[in-house]
Design a protein around this motif. Structure first.
Motif, PDB file in Angstrom:
ATOM      1  N   PRO A 127       0.916  -1.311  -0.031  1.00 30.40           N
ATOM      2  CA  PRO A 127       0.022   0.111   0.096  1.00 30.40           C
ATOM      3  C   PRO A 127       0.897   1.253   0.029  1.00 30.40           C
ATOM      4  O   PRO A 127       0.452   2.158  -0.712  1.00 30.40           O
ATOM      5  N   ALA A 128       1.823   1.268   0.800  1.00 29.25           N
ATOM      6  CA  ALA A 128       2.837   2.328   0.702  1.00 29.25           C
ATOM      7  C   ALA A 128       3.640   2.684  -0.369  1.00 29.25           C
ATOM      8  O   ALA A 128       3.676   3.750  -0.963  1.00 29.25           O
ATOM      9  N   ARG A 131       1.300   4.279  -2.868  1.00 30.20           N
ATOM     10  CA  ARG A 131       1.040   5.677  -2.610  1.00 30.20           C
ATOM     11  C   ARG A 131       1.957   6.721  -3.106  1.00 30.20           C
ATOM     12  O   ARG A 131       1.851   7.930  -2.969  1.00 30.20           O
ATOM     13  N   PRO A 135      -2.164   8.940  -8.947  1.00 27.70           N
ATOM     14  CA  PRO A 135      -3.304   8.158  -9.084  1.00 27.70           C
ATOM     15  C   PRO A 135      -3.430   7.373 -10.171  1.00 27.70           C
ATOM     16  O   PRO A 135      -2.928   7.590 -10.992  1.00 27.70           O
ATOM     17  N   PRO A 157      -7.559   2.125  -8.021  1.00 33.12           N
ATOM     18  CA  PRO A 157      -6.563   1.841  -6.669  1.00 33.12           C
ATOM     19  C   PRO A 157      -7.252   0.347  -6.407  1.00 33.12           C
ATOM     20  O   PRO A 157      -6.005  -0.491  -6.020  1.00 33.12           O
TER      21      PRO A 157
END
Length: 297
Positions: A127-128, A131, A135, A157
């Motif tokens: 997840p990191a 990020r 997007p 996502p």
């Protein structure tokens, strides 16, 4: 000259064209499947065998080693290098291109623009990692894929998370890459030999897909690259230590970036799109190098 093509399939277009070009110029050419070669690594007496015969007296080698046999194929090539055979693309140079992350790291460290790319080892870092990018859409690709295989476009996502989690469960090593929206399913392949771009084509996916590879539905046309593109392609080849390569570029809002460098680029698409006899030029380049490195030269 006595030449060898290291290739698993004599029927492949590139293998056939190289063999035909060599014979047309009067060279003796053999096609050896590297997976059928076996090696004797011994101090002072290295050897390569093929079907029971010690392969000696070879002047030059054109390696056409596929990604599925990179490890063993480059070991065979390195053994010929130890035997002082002239090769077109060294084993070390080929290895630099086969791990996409390592290749991009080298290019970026040398100041060559590449798409933003990331990788994580631990699943909890996924997840990191995601990020770090704008997007989605994002490109997710296997580190050692080829011809557009092992590449997924994650358009949101949720899709990005799902794809990365699936690949983790399969113990697959993958990269996350910024999707260059403005490329719109197009890229440019520049065929580099030494310091010269000898042929160039633009590949477009006419089916609306994001991959322009000819094996994945792409269409090719001949182009005249810009000076910036020529400079990028030749610099990338020099950084990776290659003699011959196909350099794939994407156009972005800030200029071209190097997407990939292929150490065994296919000849069919680019020869047919441009009309350039690349096979003959490859044979000529290898023979010239043999003459320049020969003790009798």
């Amino acid at each position: 000259k006595r030449l060898i093509i290291l290739s698993r399939d004599t029927r492949l277009y590139s293998t056939r064209r190289l063999a035909e070009a060599a014979r047309r110029q009067g060279h003796r050419i053999r096609i050896l499947d590297p997976t059928r070669c076996y090696l004797s690594v011994a101090t002072g007496n290295p050897a390569v065998y093929f079907r029971g015969r010690d392969i000696r007296g070879i002047d030059g080698i054109l390696p056409r080693i596929g990604t599925s046999i990179t490890g063993y194929g480059t070991s065979v090539l390195r053994q010929f290098e130890i035997l002082q055979v002239t090769v077109q693309n060294s084993s070390d140079a080929i290895l630099r291109t086969r791990n996409k992350l390592h290749m991009l790291q080298r290019l970026a460290a040398s100041g060559i623009p590449v798409p933003q790319t990331g990788m994580a080892f631990a699943p909890e870092d996924n997840p990191a990692l995601l990020r770090l990018f704008p997007p989605p859409p994002l490109i997710i690709k296997l580190i050692e894929g080829s011809q557009g295989l092992g590449v997924v476009l994650a358009e949101n996502p949720e899709a990005a998370e799902s794809v990365t989690e699936t690949l983790r469960t399969l113990m697959a090593h993958f990269l996350v890459q910024h999707y260059v929206t403005e490329s719109r399913g197009r890229d440019r392949r520049l065929f580099v030999m030494g310091t010269e771009v000898v042929a160039s084509m633009e590949r477009t996916n006419r089916n609306g897909g994001f991959r322009a590879n000819l094996h994945r539905g792409g269409h090719a046309r001949s182009i005249r690259p810009s000076r910036v593109e020529i400079d990028l392609a030749t610099r990338a080849v020099r950084v990776l230590g290659l003699d011959v390569a196909g350099v794939d570029l994407l156009e972005t809002e800030t200029g071209p970036v190097v997407l990939e460098v292929n150490a065994a680029p296919g000849l069919e698409g680019i020869e047919q799109a441009t009309g350039v006899d690349i096979a003959t030029r490859m044979i000529d380049a290898l023979v010239e190098r043999i003459r320049n490195t020969s003790p009798m030269a």
